[in-house]
Structure formats: C-alpha cells, structure tokens
Design a protein around this motif. Structure first.
Motif: not given
Length: 437
Positions: A99-106, A112-113, A115-118, A136-143
């Motif tokens: 859960l902690a890893l999911e929170t840090m990633i999401a 962050t990624f 926001g930079l894209w927007i 963004v896509a990679l971190t979404a699936y990692a989350s």
C-alpha cells in the motif's frame, strides 16, 4: 445493521465508485500515449497536427477522470485505518508495504509525470513530451500491480508467518509472485483496455452519428479504439478461467458457487459443520459478469470486421451499438469485484483473519454517519466526472483546453494611447523611459 455490516457496506460503496474511475484511467492512458507518440514521429505537419489534436482531446478526458478519481482513492485508503484497524494490527507488516508503494507511485511519481505532461505542451521537445505520457501509463499500471499484491495477499496469504497473533513478512518474492495477484492483474488489465478502447470507439461513433466534419480525427480514433478492444478481448476470457482455477484450489466454496454446485443442501451441510457459505444472491453478479464478458469478447471482434470502408459507422444501428457498448465493461468490472470480494466472506485475510476480527472498535452511529457522508461525496464526484466527460466528449476537438496556446491579447491591450501615456510635460512616458530620462 451492526458495525461490521455497516463497515462492509461503506467499503463496498466507496471501492466500487473508485473502481469505475480506475477502469477508465487504466484503459485510456495507453491510447493517449499511442496517439501522442504518433504525433511525435509524424513526418508531415498535417499528420503531426492531427495526432496532436487527438492526444489533446483524449488526454483532456483522461485528465478529468484522473483528477476526480484521485479524491475517491484517498477516501478508500483512509478506511483501512478508520474502519479496519484489526487488519493493520494483524497484517500491517505484510499488507502495509504494497500500500505504501502504491501511494508513492500514484500520488508522487504518476502525478508528477502527469503534471509535467499537462503543462509541457509547447514547452518540451516532442520526444520528451511523448515519453512523459508513457511514464504516466507505466506508473498507473505499477500502482495497479501493488494494489493487487495487497489484495492477492488477502485472497491467498503467502510469504509470511504468524507469531504472537501477528503476521510477519518472510518471503517478499512469494508475495510479489502470488499467482492470485498475477492472474487477477492480467484480467484487470485486459478488462481496462477493453473499456478504454470501447470508450474511444463509442465517443467516435457518436460524433459520426452527429455527422461530424472531423472525419479523419474520429476515423483514426475509432480504428484505434476498436483495434485495442479487439486485441484486449482475446486474453480476457483465458485470464478469467485462470482465476477460477485459482479459486478452485484456494477458495473451493467460491468456485462451487460460481459453477452452480453450491446448492441448498451443500450450503446447509457446510454451515452445520461450522463453515461459511457466500450469500445466495452472489450468483447474480457472477452471471452478469460472465454474460457481459462474452459480449465484450465478441463485439469488438465483430466491430473490427466492420471497420473497412467505415461500415461500422455508415449505418446508424451499428454506430449506436458502439455507443451502447461503452458502459458494459464498467458494469462487468463491478460485478466481478463483488464476486471476488464477497465470495471469500467471512474472511478478510482468507483462512486467517475474519471481518469481525478486523473491524475497528467504533460505534455503529459513527460508521453510519461516515457511510452517508462518503457515499454522498463520492456519488457526487462520480456524477460530476461523467457529466464533465460527457460535455467534453460532446463538444469534440473544438472544446479542448488541454495544451491550447495562450490567448492572444486583445487589440486594445497591445498599445497604450499616446494621450494616456504622456507625462505632465506632454511627452510620452514610454519614450522618456526608453531614453532613460
């Protein structure tokens, strides 16, 4: 209703609503990344402009869903401490790390990624900007993976030992490679891509029904959406079958309910022996999930056959059929979640910790108040999300604000009249300033 039932109902409501956001997030972001990459690699200005407009349009719909979905995720996370403190006491050493890893990633990397894209439109190099949406896509699936690691542990607890009534992590590799986690993640990813593809195809078909003048724009979107849904539908059923095999080994009662083998006699015998049988009504969402799954496996393939020569949208019945398919993956996903979670009751961590043991020591009145508040807020967010998405989708490319250039100043703001720009001696203050006097 007692505190256990109220807490279960609250978590079911909030998680179901949050899951609706998650399905579209996971399904749409890879498609946005694909069209943005095609824009970055386009060799002609016309192609580049077309794909950039597609990336901005679909990206705006994605951002709306992501922004409102984050809030629902926060509410869901808080409930682990508010309503299920017994879970933290028993399995926090195992359950807390994913859960902690999911929170840090999401909430850190992915946000962050994104926001930079927007804010990177017109400011970053094309290749770097396109790479951001892939991150963004990679971190979404990692989350999603880390969430399923936590959920997989509750379904099939592995990689730990219990000492003094508390679970301690002993094999992190076993936790990460839990078959229940991996198979479920494959099924979820396939379902999300089907949902994202049909969403893109359905919105595109809607604009063809309205006789849009942006034919190249929505023809390209329609083809990408249908092709994605068709490809993702192929592993959808095999992953579902693999999950049922896992249930047959790990949770035989749940598997029996799905197969219709848990009749009333079997249920009575199980409960007489001190066991627990899932509620009888659970076969309804299980059947709905399966029936919708067949539709979602076949319909994209049929649509793929009708793509050439615009046959899919040339005839209004088939175009409206594509629009009607949009909500089906979301309904099937919620039904699947209900079967997966409720089917293992009364266990929160299967075979080790019951729901009654994990619930927090709070009054039913407090849970009822939070249930009403959370349901109201999350329900309003869900309605707002779909209203905003529907409006943006209805407006089409003309209504896109994401990545739009800054508006030009009005003509009367370009220059100051000389009579207003003159000092007490009648000379222009701007000219005086330029001369340094």
């Amino acid at each position: 209703m007692d505190v256990v039932e109220l807490s279960r109902l609250q978590f079911a409501v909030t998680t179901s609503i949050h899951w609706l956001f998650t399905v579209l997030t996971l399904g749409l972001v890879p498609l946005v990344a694909v069209v943005h990459t095609r824009a970055a690699l386009a060799r002609t200005p016309e192609k580049r402009e077309l794909f950039e407009r597609m990336a901005r349009f679909w990206g705006q719909l994605y951002v709306i869903n992501y922004a409102l979905g984050i809030v629902t995720g926060l509410v869901m996370e808080f409930q682990f401490g508010l309503n299920w403190s017994g879970l933290s006491k028993y399995a926090g050493n195992v359950f807390g790390a994913p859960l902690a890893l999911e929170t840090m990633i999401a909430f850190f990397a992915e946000s962050t990624f994104l926001g930079l894209w927007i804010f990177g439109w017109g400011r970053l190099r094309r290749g770097v900007h396109a790479a951001l949406i892939w991150l963004v896509a990679l971190t979404a699936y990692a989350s999603a993976y880390w969430i399923m690691v936590a959920n997989g542990f509750m379904q099939n607890p592995v990689g730990h030992e219990v000492r003094g009534g508390t679970a301690y992590l002993t094999d992190f590799g076993a936790l990460l490679s839990n078959p229940n986690t991996l198979v479920a993640l494959g099924h979820i990813a396939s379902a999300a891509l089907v949902a994202g593809g049909l969403f893109m195809a359905g919105v595109s078909a809607y604009h063809f029904i309205r006789r849009t003048r942006h034919t190249a724009f929505f023809r390209g979107s329609l083809r990408l959406g249908v092709a994605t849904a068709a490809l993702a539908s192929l592993p959808l059923y095999p992953f579902g079958e693999a999950q049922l095999k896992e249930f047959a080994e790990q949770q035989p009662v749940k598997a029996a309910l799905f197969d219709g083998a848990l009749d009333r006699a079997s249920r009575a015998a199980l409960e007489a022996a001190g066991g627990h049988a899932p509620p009888e009504w659970l076969w309804i969402p299980a059947k709905v999930m399966v029936d919708l799954g067949w539709v979602l496996s076949v319909a994209p393939l049929v649509a793929l056959v009708l793509l050439p020569r615009d046959l899919l949208v040339r005839f209004r019945p088939t175009a409206w059929a594509m629009v009607a398919l949009v909500p089906l993956p979301f309904a099937a996903s919620v039904c699947g979640w209900l079967f997966r979670e409720i089917g293992r009751q009364p266990w929160l961590v299967y075979g080790e910790l019951t729901v009654a043991e994990a619930v927090s020591d709070v009054s039913p009145a407090a849970v009822l108040v939070s249930l009403v508040l959370f349901s109201t807020v999350l329900g309003a967010l869900a309605v707002a999300d779909w209203v905003l998405i529907a409006r943006s989708a209805h407006r089409g490319p003309e209504g896109v604000r994401l990545g739009a250039p800054e508006p030009e100043p009005a003509p009367w703001e370009d220059a100051v009249p000389e009579w207003l720009d003159s000092g007490p001696d009648g000379r222009s203050t701007a000219a005086t300033a330029r001369r340094g006097t």
